[in-house]
Design a protein around this motif. Structure first.
Motif, PDB file in Angstrom:
ATOM      1  N   GLN A 119       3.108 -10.896  10.056  1.00  0.00           N
ATOM      2  CA  GLN A 119       1.992 -10.517   9.188  1.00  0.00           C
ATOM      3  C   GLN A 119       2.455 -10.491   7.732  1.00  0.00           C
ATOM      4  OE1 GLN A 119       0.991  -6.764  11.113  1.00  0.00           O
ATOM      5  NE2 GLN A 119      -0.765  -7.736  12.107  1.00  0.00           N
ATOM      6  N   GLU A 120       1.578 -10.915   6.847  1.00  0.00           N
ATOM      7  CA  GLU A 120       1.872 -10.905   5.415  1.00  0.00           C
ATOM      8  C   GLU A 120       1.504  -9.543   4.832  1.00  0.00           C
ATOM      9  OE1 GLU A 120      -0.246 -14.226   3.658  1.00  0.00           O
ATOM     10  OE2 GLU A 120       0.151 -15.395   5.464  1.00  0.00           O
ATOM     11  N   LEU A 121       2.270  -9.115   3.852  1.00  0.00           N
ATOM     12  CA  LEU A 121       2.037  -7.835   3.189  1.00  0.00           C
ATOM     13  C   LEU A 121       1.891  -8.079   1.697  1.00  0.00           C
ATOM     14  CD1 LEU A 121       2.013  -4.692   3.165  1.00  0.00           C
ATOM     15  CD2 LEU A 121       4.512  -4.807   3.010  1.00  0.00           C
ATOM     16  N   GLU A 122       0.884  -7.467   1.094  1.00  0.00           N
ATOM     17  CA  GLU A 122       0.695  -7.551  -0.358  1.00  0.00           C
ATOM     18  C   GLU A 122       0.403  -6.163  -0.901  1.00  0.00           C
ATOM     19  OE1 GLU A 122      -1.666 -10.599  -2.899  1.00  0.00           O
ATOM     20  OE2 GLU A 122      -3.049  -8.942  -2.464  1.00  0.00           O
ATOM     21  N   ILE A 123       1.031  -5.864  -2.022  1.00  0.00           N
ATOM     22  CA  ILE A 123       0.857  -4.589  -2.703  1.00  0.00           C
ATOM     23  C   ILE A 123       0.186  -4.847  -4.046  1.00  0.00           C
ATOM     24  CG2 ILE A 123       2.088  -2.619  -3.750  1.00  0.00           C
ATOM     25  CD1 ILE A 123       2.337  -2.953  -0.612  1.00  0.00           C
ATOM     26  N   ILE A 124      -0.869  -4.107  -4.335  1.00  0.00           N
ATOM     27  CA  ILE A 124      -1.437  -4.082  -5.684  1.00  0.00           C
ATOM     28  C   ILE A 124      -1.346  -2.636  -6.141  1.00  0.00           C
ATOM     29  CG2 ILE A 124      -3.431  -4.491  -7.165  1.00  0.00           C
ATOM     30  CD1 ILE A 124      -4.409  -6.531  -5.099  1.00  0.00           C
ATOM     31  N   LEU A 125      -0.678  -2.425  -7.262  1.00  0.00           N
ATOM     32  CA  LEU A 125      -0.480  -1.079  -7.787  1.00  0.00           C
ATOM     33  C   LEU A 125      -1.098  -0.994  -9.174  1.00  0.00           C
ATOM     34  CD1 LEU A 125       0.783   1.735  -7.390  1.00  0.00           C
ATOM     35  CD2 LEU A 125       2.847   0.829  -8.516  1.00  0.00           C
ATOM     36  N   TYR A 126      -2.061  -0.099  -9.307  1.00  0.00           N
ATOM     37  CA  TYR A 126      -2.727   0.143 -10.579  1.00  0.00           C
ATOM     38  C   TYR A 126      -2.055   1.330 -11.262  1.00  0.00           C
ATOM     39  CZ  TYR A 126      -6.613  -2.858  -9.201  1.00  0.00           C
ATOM     40  OH  TYR A 126      -7.390  -3.926  -8.829  1.00  0.00           O
ATOM     41  N   GLU A 127      -1.502   1.090 -12.440  1.00  0.00           N
ATOM     42  CA  GLU A 127      -0.957   2.175 -13.252  1.00  0.00           C
ATOM     43  C   GLU A 127      -2.084   2.846 -14.021  1.00  0.00           C
ATOM     44  OE1 GLU A 127       2.985   2.332 -15.766  1.00  0.00           O
ATOM     45  OE2 GLU A 127       1.378   1.430 -16.949  1.00  0.00           O
ATOM     46  N   THR A 128      -3.011   2.031 -14.508  1.00  0.00           N
ATOM     47  CA  THR A 128      -4.260   2.491 -15.109  1.00  0.00           C
ATOM     48  C   THR A 128      -5.347   1.595 -14.540  1.00  0.00           C
ATOM     49  OG1 THR A 128      -4.317   0.969 -17.000  1.00  0.00           O
ATOM     50  CG2 THR A 128      -3.021   3.006 -17.277  1.00  0.00           C
ATOM     51  N   GLU A 129      -6.583   1.863 -14.870  1.00  0.00           N
ATOM     52  CA  GLU A 129      -7.639   1.004 -14.328  1.00  0.00           C
ATOM     53  C   GLU A 129      -7.586  -0.407 -14.903  1.00  0.00           C
ATOM     54  OE1 GLU A 129     -11.592   2.033 -16.953  1.00  0.00           O
ATOM     55  OE2 GLU A 129     -11.037   3.435 -15.347  1.00  0.00           O
ATOM     56  N   ARG A 130      -6.860  -0.590 -15.995  1.00  0.00           N
ATOM     57  CA  ARG A 130      -6.735  -1.921 -16.612  1.00  0.00           C
ATOM     58  C   ARG A 130      -5.369  -2.570 -16.436  1.00  0.00           C
ATOM     59  NH1 ARG A 130     -10.084   0.975 -19.985  1.00  0.00           N
ATOM     60  NH2 ARG A 130      -8.422   1.739 -21.298  1.00  0.00           N
ATOM     61  N   ASN A 131      -4.361  -1.807 -16.076  1.00  0.00           N
ATOM     62  CA  ASN A 131      -3.004  -2.343 -15.912  1.00  0.00           C
ATOM     63  C   ASN A 131      -2.587  -2.249 -14.458  1.00  0.00           C
ATOM     64  OD1 ASN A 131      -2.888  -2.619 -18.692  1.00  0.00           O
ATOM     65  ND2 ASN A 131      -1.792  -0.698 -18.986  1.00  0.00           N
ATOM     66  N   PHE A 132      -2.279  -3.397 -13.857  1.00  0.00           N
ATOM     67  CA  PHE A 132      -1.850  -3.391 -12.462  1.00  0.00           C
ATOM     68  C   PHE A 132      -0.915  -4.559 -12.201  1.00  0.00           C
ATOM     69  CE2 PHE A 132      -5.735  -5.874 -12.616  1.00  0.00           C
ATOM     70  CZ  PHE A 132      -5.507  -6.948 -11.775  1.00  0.00           C
ATOM     71  N   VAL A 133      -0.158  -4.437 -11.114  1.00  0.00           N
ATOM     72  CA  VAL A 133       0.747  -5.500 -10.687  1.00  0.00           C
ATOM     73  C   VAL A 133       0.461  -5.811  -9.225  1.00  0.00           C
ATOM     74  CG1 VAL A 133       2.554  -4.865 -12.334  1.00  0.00           C
ATOM     75  CG2 VAL A 133       2.641  -3.964 -10.024  1.00  0.00           C
TER      76      VAL A 133
END
Length: 137
Positions: A119-133
């Protein structure tokens, strides 16, 4: 049935941190990291989206039971990072600058062993509502 589907779970944690390199002067840290290098730290209300992509199991109809994913995220991420000073209270960031990029990679590495290898895993992390990785290994 060989359908690939992505399931996602949102989570949230609050954490303080300081972006800095100890070998640099305060001036250089301020120049590179700005207010985020405040020696007294600062905090964020992080939003996390964890997505798992895989084949739908013909017996259960799940890619991954979302209750199981919720429990893994709680145990591995929320309990470890929520209401913590990342620089001072977590092993991973005692020697690793806790940028949003590095936090996302650490989260991925903490979760990956609990997700099936196919299975593939992806992380999206929002530091603010406009800045994310976004990180997927």
């Amino acid at each position: 049935m060989d359908n690939k589907v992505t399931v996602s779970r949102k989570a949230h944690f609050n954490a303080a941190h300081r972006l800095f390199k100890p070998e640099w002067s305060d001036e250089k840290n301020l120049e590179v990291f700005g207010k985020c290098s405040n020696p007294k730290y600062h905090g964020h209300n992080y939003d996390l989206v964890v997505s798992v992509t895989g084949t739908v199991d013909s017996e259960t109809g799940f890619v991954l039971n979302l209750k199981k994913l919720k429990d893994i995220i709680y145990r591995e991420i929320e309990e470890a990072f929520d209401h913590k000073n990342l620089n001072l209270e977590t092993e991973e960031f005692k020697s690793l600058n806790p940028t949003t990029e590095n936090i996302a990679i650490v989260i991925y590495n903490r979760l990956r062993p609990h997700i099936k290898a196919d299975q593939e895993l992806e992380i999206i992390l929002y530091e603010t509502e406009r800045n994310f990785v976004k990180y997927s290994g």
